[in-house]
Design an enzyme around this catalytic site. Structure first.
Site, mmCIF file in Angstrom:
data_model
loop_
_atom_site.group_PDB
_atom_site.id
_atom_site.type_symbol
_atom_site.label_atom_id
_atom_site.label_comp_id
_atom_site.label_asym_id
_atom_site.label_seq_id
_atom_site.Cartn_x
_atom_site.Cartn_y
_atom_site.Cartn_z
ATOM 1 N N GLY A 6 0.810 -1.220 0.000
ATOM 2 C CA GLY A 6 0.000 0.000 0.000
ATOM 3 C C GLY A 6 0.837 1.259 0.000
ATOM 4 O O GLY A 6 2.031 1.220 -0.323
ATOM 5 N N LEU A 25 0.387 3.552 -2.153
ATOM 6 C CA LEU A 25 0.738 3.382 -3.567
ATOM 7 C C LEU A 25 1.131 4.697 -4.225
ATOM 8 O O LEU A 25 0.638 5.767 -3.875
ATOM 9 C CB LEU A 25 -0.447 2.754 -4.312
ATOM 10 C CG LEU A 25 -0.925 1.415 -3.749
ATOM 11 C CD1 LEU A 25 -2.118 0.890 -4.553
ATOM 12 C CD2 LEU A 25 0.197 0.384 -3.740
ATOM 13 N N HIS A 60 4.337 1.893 -8.176
ATOM 14 C CA HIS A 60 3.440 0.733 -8.112
ATOM 15 C C HIS A 60 2.551 0.671 -9.360
ATOM 16 O O HIS A 60 2.252 -0.411 -9.873
ATOM 17 C CB HIS A 60 2.533 0.827 -6.881
ATOM 18 C CG HIS A 60 3.250 0.784 -5.561
ATOM 19 N ND1 HIS A 60 3.352 1.870 -4.741
ATOM 20 C CD2 HIS A 60 3.885 -0.226 -4.926
ATOM 21 C CE1 HIS A 60 4.019 1.541 -3.648
ATOM 22 N NE2 HIS A 60 4.360 0.280 -3.723
HETATM 23 P P1 AMP Z 1 6.035 -2.303 -1.624
HETATM 24 O O1 AMP Z 1 4.626 -1.839 -1.468
HETATM 25 O O2 AMP Z 1 7.050 -1.315 -1.194
HETATM 26 O O3 AMP Z 1 6.247 -3.681 -1.062
HETATM 27 O O4 AMP Z 1 6.253 -2.455 -3.195
HETATM 28 C C1 AMP Z 1 5.434 -3.286 -3.973
HETATM 29 C C2 AMP Z 1 6.106 -3.522 -5.289
HETATM 30 O O5 AMP Z 1 6.284 -2.288 -5.977
HETATM 31 C C3 AMP Z 1 7.509 -4.142 -5.128
HETATM 32 O O6 AMP Z 1 7.674 -5.141 -6.131
HETATM 33 C C4 AMP Z 1 8.415 -2.978 -5.352
HETATM 34 O O7 AMP Z 1 9.686 -3.354 -5.851
HETATM 35 C C5 AMP Z 1 7.630 -2.174 -6.389
HETATM 36 N N1 AMP Z 1 8.087 -0.785 -6.399
HETATM 37 C C6 AMP Z 1 8.173 0.044 -5.333
HETATM 38 N N2 AMP Z 1 8.704 1.229 -5.700
HETATM 39 C C7 AMP Z 1 8.960 1.131 -7.026
HETATM 40 C C8 AMP Z 1 9.522 2.028 -7.988
HETATM 41 N N3 AMP Z 1 9.954 3.247 -7.666
HETATM 42 N N4 AMP Z 1 9.637 1.594 -9.270
HETATM 43 C C9 AMP Z 1 9.226 0.338 -9.607
HETATM 44 N N5 AMP Z 1 8.699 -0.541 -8.753
HETATM 45 C C10 AMP Z 1 8.559 -0.151 -7.476
#
Ligand code: AMP
Length: 281
Positions: free
Chosen positions: A33, A35, A39
């Site tokens: 979340g 987001l 994301h």
């Molecule tokens: P999180 O909510 O932080 O667990 O992230 C969920 C997914 O989004 C994970 O696979 C992260 O690597 C991806 N994600 C988070 N930030 C970025 C970003 N800046 N660029 C690409 N993917 C991202």
């Protein structure tokens, strides 16, 4: 967009869809979340490549070592829902803890050949085991054809691929490039905790990665890393946790057999850990 809180309901719903029409392809984007546009890159790619996109929002307690980090994790659910609707996500899975970890569930240990113990794993003991536990449960609940992860968490992408092989799951893993703010700072839910000033100055992280990419073939990897460490040390209030050149497949030191090289960096700014990386080859 459909909002589902029950794991059983979600599994049944998706199973029925695929029983009625075997060609239905399900894409899955697991998140915690808060987001942002990073994301949404994952959501957009899943929407393009599948018939149904499922996004989960679950702040997994077992991957947090630090209780205050878990307690302070932002939860702007209304903004999350708006973005998901705007990007045509079909299903939001928003479970409570007991849906993901029923009372009978015991945390498992996954043998990842040590890739979970080094670098981020050494800084955050148990973190990747927590990630594997939650993903194995979410994969079981959603049973997607494809799952999407960000390159931003580079080590996590290797852990996920290893988990998929270990459990022999028929899920295709897609790695999506890092989405950045205008100044180059990698987007992260944690960026909100930075002051305006620090958020602006944090562009030095991307600058240093880009200069390593530009220089390393001319001056060598070691010298390029050294120059960057000197550059970073000039920024007040910045604590460099690590800046490493590693083999992109094993995360071990680069050697002559390495077919992929990645630079991994973590800096701490105003108490916030900022991760970034760049693929050199
Ligand atoms: P999180 O909510 O932080 O667990 O992230 C969920 C997914 O989004 C994970 O696979 C992260 O690597 C991806 N994600 C988070 N930030 C970025 C970003 N800046 N660029 C690409 N993917 C991202």
């Amino acid at each position: 967009m459909k909002l589902v809180k029950s794991a059983n309901k979600l599994t049944n719903y998706l199973n029925n869809l695929q029983t009625e029409d075997k060609s239905v392809q399900i894409g899955f984007v697991p998140t915690m979340g808060a987001l942002h546009a990073g994301h949404m890159r994952l959501i957009d790619q899943s929407v393009r490549e599948n018939d149904i996109t499922v996004c989960s929002i679950f702040v997994n307690p077992t991957q947090f070592g630090d209780a205050s980090d878990l307690a302070n994790y932002p939860k702007p659910i209304e903004s999350d829902i708006k973005q998901l609707i705007h990007h045509n996500c079909d299903i939001l899975f928003l479970p409570e803890i007991k849906e993901v970890y029923p009372q009978e569930y015991h945390q498992q240990h996954f043998n990842l050949d040590g890739i979970d113990l080094i670098i981020e794993g050494a800084q955050r003991p148990g973190h990747f085991q927590g990630v594997c536990n939650v993903l194995s449960r979410l994969f079981f609940i959603v049973q997607p054809n494809r799952a999407y992860f960000g390159q931003k968490d580079y080590q996590q992408t290797l852990v996920v691929k290893k988990l998929i092989r270990l459990l022999n799951l028929p899920i295709e893993i897609s790695i999506v490039p890092i989405a950045r703010e205008e100044n180059g700072l990698a987007m992260s839910s944690r960026n909100q905790r930075l002051s305006k000033e620090a958020r602006k100055n944090a562009s030095f992280i991307n600058h240093t990665l880009l200069s390593i990419k530009e220089e390393w073939k001319l001056i060598g990897l070691e010298q390029a890393i050294e120059n960057s460490k000197n550059y970073i040390s000039r920024f007040p209030g910045v604590k460099l946790e690590y800046l490493l050149a590693v083999d992109g497949n094993t995360l071990l030191a680069v050697d002559k057999n390495s077919t992929s090289i990645v630079i991994l960096i973590v800096v701490k700014l105003e108490g916030v850990r900022l991760l970034d990386n760049i693929i050199l080859a």
